[in-house]
Write a protein that holds these residues in place. Structure first.
Motif, PDB file in Angstrom:
ATOM      1  N   ARG A 201      10.302  19.223  -0.830  1.00 47.46           N
ATOM      2  CA  ARG A 201      10.811  18.207   0.096  1.00 47.46           C
ATOM      3  C   ARG A 201       9.691  17.354   0.686  1.00 47.46           C
ATOM      4  O   ARG A 201       9.953  16.443   1.467  1.00 47.46           O
ATOM      5  CB  ARG A 201      11.595  18.893   1.233  1.00 47.46           C
ATOM      6  CG  ARG A 201      12.929  19.454   0.775  1.00 47.46           C
ATOM      7  CD  ARG A 201      13.496  20.454   1.766  1.00 47.46           C
ATOM      8  NE  ARG A 201      14.874  20.835   1.436  1.00 47.46           N
ATOM      9  CZ  ARG A 201      15.209  21.675   0.474  1.00 47.46           C
ATOM     10  NH1 ARG A 201      14.262  22.237  -0.261  1.00 47.46           N
ATOM     11  NH2 ARG A 201      16.473  21.957   0.225  1.00 47.46           N
ATOM     12  N   PHE A 202       8.444  17.678   0.331  1.00 46.52           N
ATOM     13  CA  PHE A 202       7.305  16.956   0.883  1.00 46.52           C
ATOM     14  C   PHE A 202       6.997  15.736   0.028  1.00 46.52           C
ATOM     15  O   PHE A 202       7.134  15.751  -1.199  1.00 46.52           O
ATOM     16  CB  PHE A 202       6.091  17.902   0.933  1.00 46.52           C
ATOM     17  CG  PHE A 202       4.960  17.381   1.745  1.00 46.52           C
ATOM     18  CD1 PHE A 202       5.022  17.404   3.132  1.00 46.52           C
ATOM     19  CD2 PHE A 202       3.832  16.851   1.138  1.00 46.52           C
ATOM     20  CE1 PHE A 202       3.977  16.920   3.897  1.00 46.52           C
ATOM     21  CE2 PHE A 202       2.787  16.369   1.882  1.00 46.52           C
ATOM     22  CZ  PHE A 202       2.864  16.400   3.269  1.00 46.52           C
ATOM     23  N   SER A 203       6.532  14.656   0.664  1.00 39.28           N
ATOM     24  CA  SER A 203       6.284  13.389  -0.050  1.00 39.28           C
ATOM     25  C   SER A 203       4.983  13.391  -0.842  1.00 39.28           C
ATOM     26  O   SER A 203       4.755  12.495  -1.657  1.00 39.28           O
ATOM     27  CB  SER A 203       6.255  12.224   0.946  1.00 39.28           C
ATOM     28  OG  SER A 203       7.470  12.123   1.635  1.00 39.28           O
ATOM     29  N   HIS A 204       4.101  14.349  -0.574  1.00 46.20           N
ATOM     30  CA  HIS A 204       2.814  14.494  -1.277  1.00 46.20           C
ATOM     31  C   HIS A 204       1.910  13.264  -1.121  1.00 46.20           C
ATOM     32  O   HIS A 204       1.174  12.902  -2.035  1.00 46.20           O
ATOM     33  CB  HIS A 204       3.043  14.789  -2.762  1.00 46.20           C
ATOM     34  CG  HIS A 204       3.714  16.107  -2.989  1.00 46.20           C
ATOM     35  ND1 HIS A 204       3.068  17.314  -2.848  1.00 46.20           N
ATOM     36  CD2 HIS A 204       5.006  16.400  -3.307  1.00 46.20           C
ATOM     37  CE1 HIS A 204       3.922  18.290  -3.086  1.00 46.20           C
ATOM     38  NE2 HIS A 204       5.101  17.769  -3.356  1.00 46.20           N
ATOM     39  N   ARG A 205       1.972  12.639   0.050  1.00 43.64           N
ATOM     40  CA  ARG A 205       1.018  11.568   0.371  1.00 43.64           C
ATOM     41  C   ARG A 205      -0.120  12.181   1.192  1.00 43.64           C
ATOM     42  O   ARG A 205       0.121  12.840   2.188  1.00 43.64           O
ATOM     43  CB  ARG A 205       1.711  10.453   1.164  1.00 43.64           C
ATOM     44  CG  ARG A 205       2.674   9.637   0.306  1.00 43.64           C
ATOM     45  CD  ARG A 205       3.360   8.565   1.146  1.00 43.64           C
ATOM     46  NE  ARG A 205       4.148   7.693   0.315  1.00 43.64           N
ATOM     47  CZ  ARG A 205       5.396   7.932  -0.055  1.00 43.64           C
ATOM     48  NH1 ARG A 205       5.989   9.044   0.361  1.00 43.64           N
ATOM     49  NH2 ARG A 205       6.065   7.096  -0.816  1.00 43.64           N
ATOM     50  N   LYS A 206      -1.345  11.922   0.736  1.00 40.17           N
ATOM     51  CA  LYS A 206      -2.510  12.510   1.411  1.00 40.17           C
ATOM     52  C   LYS A 206      -3.589  11.453   1.623  1.00 40.17           C
ATOM     53  O   LYS A 206      -3.797  10.598   0.761  1.00 40.17           O
ATOM     54  CB  LYS A 206      -3.093  13.661   0.571  1.00 40.17           C
ATOM     55  CG  LYS A 206      -2.205  14.886   0.479  1.00 40.17           C
ATOM     56  CD  LYS A 206      -2.905  16.026  -0.233  1.00 40.17           C
ATOM     57  CE  LYS A 206      -2.959  15.812  -1.722  1.00 40.17           C
ATOM     58  NZ  LYS A 206      -3.468  17.002  -2.450  1.00 40.17           N
ATOM     59  N   LEU A 207      -4.232  11.539   2.790  1.00 39.48           N
ATOM     60  CA  LEU A 207      -5.405  10.706   3.058  1.00 39.48           C
ATOM     61  C   LEU A 207      -6.582  11.636   3.329  1.00 39.48           C
ATOM     62  O   LEU A 207      -6.496  12.514   4.184  1.00 39.48           O
ATOM     63  CB  LEU A 207      -5.163   9.802   4.278  1.00 39.48           C
ATOM     64  CG  LEU A 207      -4.249   8.592   4.091  1.00 39.48           C
ATOM     65  CD1 LEU A 207      -4.118   7.833   5.406  1.00 39.48           C
ATOM     66  CD2 LEU A 207      -4.770   7.665   3.009  1.00 39.48           C
ATOM     67  N   LEU A 208      -7.663  11.453   2.591  1.00 39.51           N
ATOM     68  CA  LEU A 208      -8.850  12.287   2.761  1.00 39.51           C
ATOM     69  C   LEU A 208      -9.864  11.593   3.666  1.00 39.51           C
ATOM     70  O   LEU A 208     -10.181  10.419   3.471  1.00 39.51           O
ATOM     71  CB  LEU A 208      -9.495  12.573   1.401  1.00 39.51           C
ATOM     72  CG  LEU A 208      -8.684  13.443   0.434  1.00 39.51           C
ATOM     73  CD1 LEU A 208      -9.439  13.604  -0.878  1.00 39.51           C
ATOM     74  CD2 LEU A 208      -8.384  14.799   1.035  1.00 39.51           C
ATOM     75  N   PHE A 209     -10.343  12.321   4.651  1.00 38.44           N
ATOM     76  CA  PHE A 209     -11.367  11.827   5.566  1.00 38.44           C
ATOM     77  C   PHE A 209     -12.672  12.531   5.210  1.00 38.44           C
ATOM     78  O   PHE A 209     -12.885  13.684   5.572  1.00 38.44           O
ATOM     79  CB  PHE A 209     -10.968  12.104   7.016  1.00 38.44           C
ATOM     80  CG  PHE A 209      -9.854  11.236   7.518  1.00 38.44           C
ATOM     81  CD1 PHE A 209     -10.112  10.207   8.416  1.00 38.44           C
ATOM     82  CD2 PHE A 209      -8.549  11.438   7.084  1.00 38.44           C
ATOM     83  CE1 PHE A 209      -9.085   9.403   8.879  1.00 38.44           C
ATOM     84  CE2 PHE A 209      -7.516  10.634   7.547  1.00 38.44           C
ATOM     85  CZ  PHE A 209      -7.783   9.612   8.448  1.00 38.44           C
ATOM     86  N   ILE A 210     -13.517  11.827   4.468  1.00 41.05           N
ATOM     87  CA  ILE A 210     -14.761  12.416   3.961  1.00 41.05           C
ATOM     88  C   ILE A 210     -15.921  11.965   4.841  1.00 41.05           C
ATOM     89  O   ILE A 210     -16.009  10.784   5.203  1.00 41.05           O
ATOM     90  CB  ILE A 210     -15.007  11.979   2.506  1.00 41.05           C
ATOM     91  CG1 ILE A 210     -13.819  12.405   1.629  1.00 41.05           C
ATOM     92  CG2 ILE A 210     -16.300  12.553   1.966  1.00 41.05           C
ATOM     93  CD1 ILE A 210     -13.823  11.815   0.247  1.00 41.05           C
ATOM     94  N   PRO A 211     -16.824  12.882   5.220  1.00 36.42           N
ATOM     95  CA  PRO A 211     -17.993  12.469   6.019  1.00 36.42           C
ATOM     96  C   PRO A 211     -18.775  11.381   5.293  1.00 36.42           C
ATOM     97  O   PRO A 211     -18.927  11.423   4.068  1.00 36.42           O
ATOM     98  CB  PRO A 211     -18.814  13.756   6.129  1.00 36.42           C
ATOM     99  CG  PRO A 211     -17.825  14.865   5.942  1.00 36.42           C
ATOM    100  CD  PRO A 211     -16.806  14.333   4.972  1.00 36.42           C
ATOM    101  N   PRO A 212     -19.280  10.377   6.021  1.00 35.50           N
ATOM    102  CA  PRO A 212     -19.997   9.271   5.367  1.00 35.50           C
ATOM    103  C   PRO A 212     -21.295   9.735   4.721  1.00 35.50           C
ATOM    104  O   PRO A 212     -21.918  10.704   5.164  1.00 35.50           O
ATOM    105  CB  PRO A 212     -20.266   8.296   6.520  1.00 35.50           C
ATOM    106  CG  PRO A 212     -20.231   9.143   7.761  1.00 35.50           C
ATOM    107  CD  PRO A 212     -19.236  10.230   7.479  1.00 35.50           C
TER     108      PRO A 212
END
Length: 423
Positions: A201-212
């Motif tokens: 039921r999950f949309s599987h949209r992900k945003l990754l926040f990677i250290p610069p």
């Protein structure tokens, strides 16, 4: 009133520049809003399109602590609440507080009641609160209002039976409901923790926040510290200030300090802390930043409280710490005051040291180390036991102990040799 002198006017501009730099460092919008390809723009598009098109969505924000997940989300919500003031309702939960289903549904019901000016019942059961949430989601859908559920520490909600996640995502399958679920987690595999019925039921949209990277961090530093030319600040001062900042960034020794700091912690949160320290040490007489300001900031952030505690320890307390470290190396299953005393006597007998104290004096030193939190009891179940028999453990690493002994001016040479040999 007498007119301001030249020096007073110059000082005014310096203080104004200092306040501008500090406000920038504390302004998450200045940091995260600039890039059109950044997570701020992506997240705003995802949520705003869900609200505008009246559709359901679920998103995960993943990345290490201090990478800006919550800061970016708060910026997006601030903008959307201005853009859609009557079309958004926000419910916030934390896995640290509401990881069990009963407290989570009660908190959802409380926030929804407060949002819609309804009477909240503390005595409502789990099923009552669950049904109430579904009913409110349908009502909001009919009124074209989206409910945004923010689940901080999302991975903690994925433990146990996952009834909250299932109920939320299942309710979103209905055509009449209108909701967005946003999970925030420092675990990059958070979606893999979901049960099959929840994952489907999950949309599987992900945003990754990677250290610069180091290069990105240098660009962010230059962006934060460059003064605007077209402002109330004198243009010649701003030009000179920016030139000095650029010289600092290109300085070889500064690059070494900056690289060491990023190796210590490369998150955006700690980079901003580093900049704030440096800016706060700016010389108000000259009005310019210097490499020394960054060196001072680095030294301040790198402070090690345990090493500072070691400087204030007595010679006897150092002996006790070394004895405990030796017992740790020998993998003794039980370490208490009595075991430490046996090791202390063993060192004295082997090396005929002059530093040998009575048992009651050693006990007071032992208790002082507990008070300083350099050692601690391994559990809280032994309150009925005497201090001599309660198991303890070291709270200082071998490297820290070795470094502390080297910095201790009157440390007996035998202690340094013992730590070096055992290390």
């Amino acid at each position: 009133m007498a007119p301001a002198t030249v020096s007073e006017r110059e000082n005014h501009h310096i203080v104004e520049a200092l306040n501008l730099l500090r406000s920038r460092i504390c302004d998450t919008g200045f940091i995260f809003k600039d890039s059109p390809d950044g997570n701020y723009s992506k997240l705003k598009f995802m949520i705003s399109s869900s609200v505008a098109e009246a559709c359901n969505n679920s998103i995960l924000l993943l990345g290490p602590r201090g990478s800006g997940k919550l800061a970016v989300l708060d910026l997006v919500l601030q903008d959307l609440l201005i853009q859609y003031p009557d079309s958004i309702s926000v419910v916030r939960l934390s896995g640290l507080l509401h990881c069990d289903d009963i407290s989570a549904f009660k908190e959802i019901a409380r926030q929804l009641c407060m949002e819609h000016q309804l009477l909240f019942s503390k005595a409502a059961s789990f099923d009552d609160n669950s049904q109430f949430m579904v009913a409110v989601l349908k009502e909001c859908g009919l009124a074209h209002k989206s409910v945004i559920f923010i689940l901080d520490e999302f991975d903690l909600f994925a433990q146990g039976k996952q009834r909250l996640l299932y109920s939320l995502l299942d309710a979103m399958q209905s055509v009449s409901s209108q909701a967005v679920v946003i999970g925030i987690s420092c675990r990059l595999d958070a979606d893999q923790l979901l049960e099959k019925r929840v994952r489907s039921r999950f949309s599987h949209r992900k945003l990754l926040f990677i250290p610069p990277s180091i290069e990105d961090s240098q660009r962010l530093l230059a962006h934060m510290l460059t003064l605007p030319i077209d402002s109330s600040l004198p243009s010649d001062y701003a030009v000179q200030f920016n030139k000095k900042v650029q010289n600092i960034i290109e300085d070889k020794k500064f690059k070494e300090i900056f690289t060491n700091y990023l190796n210590f912690d490369s998150s955006v949160k700690h980079l901003l802390r580093f900049l704030f320290y440096a800016v706060s040490h700016m010389d108000l007489q000259t009005g310019f930043l210097s490499r020394e300001n960054f060196e001072t900031a680095y030294a301040s952030i790198q402070r090690q409280p345990k090493l500072e505690c070691l400087k204030n320890c007595s010679i006897l307390e150092l002996y006790i710490l070394v004895c405990m470290k030796r017992l740790e190396v020998k993998e003794k299953s039980l370490c208490n005051f009595n075991a430490v005393m046996k090791e202390y006597k063993s060192i004295h007998d082997s090396f005929q040291t002059s530093d040998y104290y009575a048992r009651n004096v050693c006990l007071r030193a032992f208790e002082h180390l507990i008070h300083c939190e350099l050692i601690c009891f391994t559990d809280n179940r032994g309150h009925s036991l005497s201090v001599e028999f309660r198991p303890v453990k070291l709270l200082i690493s071998s490297a820290e102990l070795h470094q502390g002994l080297k910095a201790y001016h009157s440390c007996p040479a035998i202690l340094q040799k013992l730590v070096e040999r055992d290390g």
